[in-house]
Design an enzyme around this catalytic site. Structure first.
Site, PDB file in Angstrom:
ATOM      1  N   CYS A 128      -3.239  12.809  -1.251  1.00 17.26           N
ATOM      2  CA  CYS A 128      -4.502  11.945  -1.057  1.00 17.26           C
ATOM      3  C   CYS A 128      -5.450  11.666  -2.285  1.00 17.26           C
ATOM      4  CB  CYS A 128      -5.799  12.673   0.285  1.00 17.26           C
ATOM      5  SG  CYS A 128      -6.593  11.508   0.683  1.00 17.26           S
ATOM      6  N   THR A 191      -0.864   6.458  -0.629  1.00 19.50           N
ATOM      7  CA  THR A 191      -1.360   4.780  -0.965  1.00 19.50           C
ATOM      8  C   THR A 191      -1.495   4.644  -2.936  1.00 19.50           C
ATOM      9  OG1 THR A 191      -3.161   5.785  -0.549  1.00 19.50           O
ATOM     10  CG2 THR A 191      -2.523   4.234   1.038  1.00 19.50           C
ATOM     11  N   GLY A 215      -0.465  -1.835   1.827  1.00 20.34           N
ATOM     12  CA  GLY A 215      -0.427  -2.862   2.859  1.00 20.34           C
ATOM     13  C   GLY A 215       0.749  -3.670   1.647  1.00 20.34           C
ATOM     14  N   GLY A 242       3.921  -1.076   2.433  1.00 19.74           N
ATOM     15  CA  GLY A 242       3.705  -2.317   2.769  1.00 19.74           C
ATOM     16  C   GLY A 242       4.687  -3.213   4.307  1.00 19.74           C
TER      17      GLY A 242
END
Ligand SMILES: Cc1cc2nc3c(=O)[nH]c(=O)nc-3n(C[C@H](O)[C@H](O)[C@H](O)COP(=O)(O)O)c2cc1C
Length: 300
Positions: A128, A191, A215, A242
């Site tokens: 994270c 991410t 995404g 994604g």
């Protein structure tokens, strides 16, 4: 056609999972989709204590996805057990608790408290970018990743999935360290570090400056990482990043993923995972694939 995927002792009914932090604790989606069609549910991160998360705004839309800096907001392990597990334990899909902490001891403590509740397994969130206390150091150092994985491994017989950050020089080194520490699988990727600036105010939109991009824009990044990691380790890889439709998921399976997870797509359209599963089944049928592992034989 055999859609099952094995991760340690856990058998997923199908290869389409929902990614941590994008599916709450499952009950949020109960009235929106048929949860029986989900292959594996990865919960929001669980930490020892309740975490209110970062200052708002925590989310910014970009041209190719979203940037978030949630800061591991979650109810904490005791409320997770009392309030969230009763619903999760009624589901037919595999349920993995996504575990986060700021020290090896905190990860161990969360896993030890959850272990009597017999979840399908744990996903260790090493990656994270929004937690300042050291989480980032775990995910970027092979030695730390192996140490943390081995420490958690020593405390539980349940399947352990280690979630990798793409924000490193060589993700295959981190994947190998997780495997050496005893992981049953890896998740690839979390991410991608990003930033958005408001040119009118001349300030970053996220109060902390940077956040994690997810995404459609990160699909090629996740795909390349999955391709490389799948060739570096002998354990299953969850491909994530994604995926917005069946084509994206199939690309991950062809790259070497054993299964996939959908994240941001759940926000855009909660029914995506059902459509992705239908698309995978159709593709397998049209291409004469009998089991999910057959995808892996096309690309060297
Ligand atoms: C709002 C939000 C919250 C997230 N929270 C977590 C989390 O708690 N733990 C974790 O391991 N990953 C978390 N992630 C990362 C996702 O599980 C996933 O790895 C990432 O979003 C890439 O997949 P996607 O492009 O399909 O969204 C979060 C992502 C988003 C967008």
């Amino acid at each position: 056609m055999d859609l099952t995927v094995k991760v340690g002792r856990t058998v997923l009914p199908n290869p389409v999972g929902v990614a941590s932090g994008t599916f709450g604790y499952g009950s949020e989606y109960e009235r929106l989709i048929d949860l029986d069609r989900v292959g594996a549910l990865f919960t929001k991160a669980v930490t020892i204590e309740f975490r209110p998360g970062n200052q708002v705004p925590r989310i910014v839309e970009t041209s190719s996805g979203m940037l978030n800096s949630i800061g591991l907001a979650n109810v904490g392990v005791e409320r997770f057990i009392a309030e969230k597990l009763p619903f999760l334990s009624t589901l037919s899909c595999a349920v993995f608790a996504n575990v986060a902490g700021s020290s090896v001891d905190e990860y161990i403590e969360v896993v030890e408290r959850l272990d009597p509740h017999r979840l399908s397994g744990y996903e260790i969130n090493l990656s994270c970018p929004n937690v300042k206390e050291g989480c980032i150091a775990f995910g970027t150092s092979p030695a730390q990743v192996e140490r943390l994985t081995a420490a958690v491994r020593a405390r539980t017989g349940a399947p352990l999935v280690v979630k990798l950050t793409p924000n490193v020089t060589d993700i295959t080194e981190i994947a190998r360290a997780a495997e050496a520490g005893g992981a049953d699988a890896v998740t690839c990727i979390n991410t991608v570090l990003g930033m958005v600036i408001d040119v009118k105010t001349k300030r970053t939109i996220l109060p902390g400056g940077t956040g994690g991009l997810s995404g459609p824009g990160i699909l090629p990044i996740g795909l390349a990482a999955t391709y490389r990691v799948a060739r570096a380790v002998g354990i299953p890889v969850f491909g994530v990043g994604g995926i917005m439709d069946a084509d994206g998921a199939i690309q991950y399976l062809l790259a070497g993923a054993s299964a996939v997870q959908l994240g941001t797509a759940n926000f855009a359209d909660p029914s995506t995972c059902g459509r992705v599963l239908d698309g995978i089944v159709r593709y397998m049928d049209e291409n004469g694939l009998e089991r999910v592992s057959d995808f892996g034989r096309f690309i060297d």
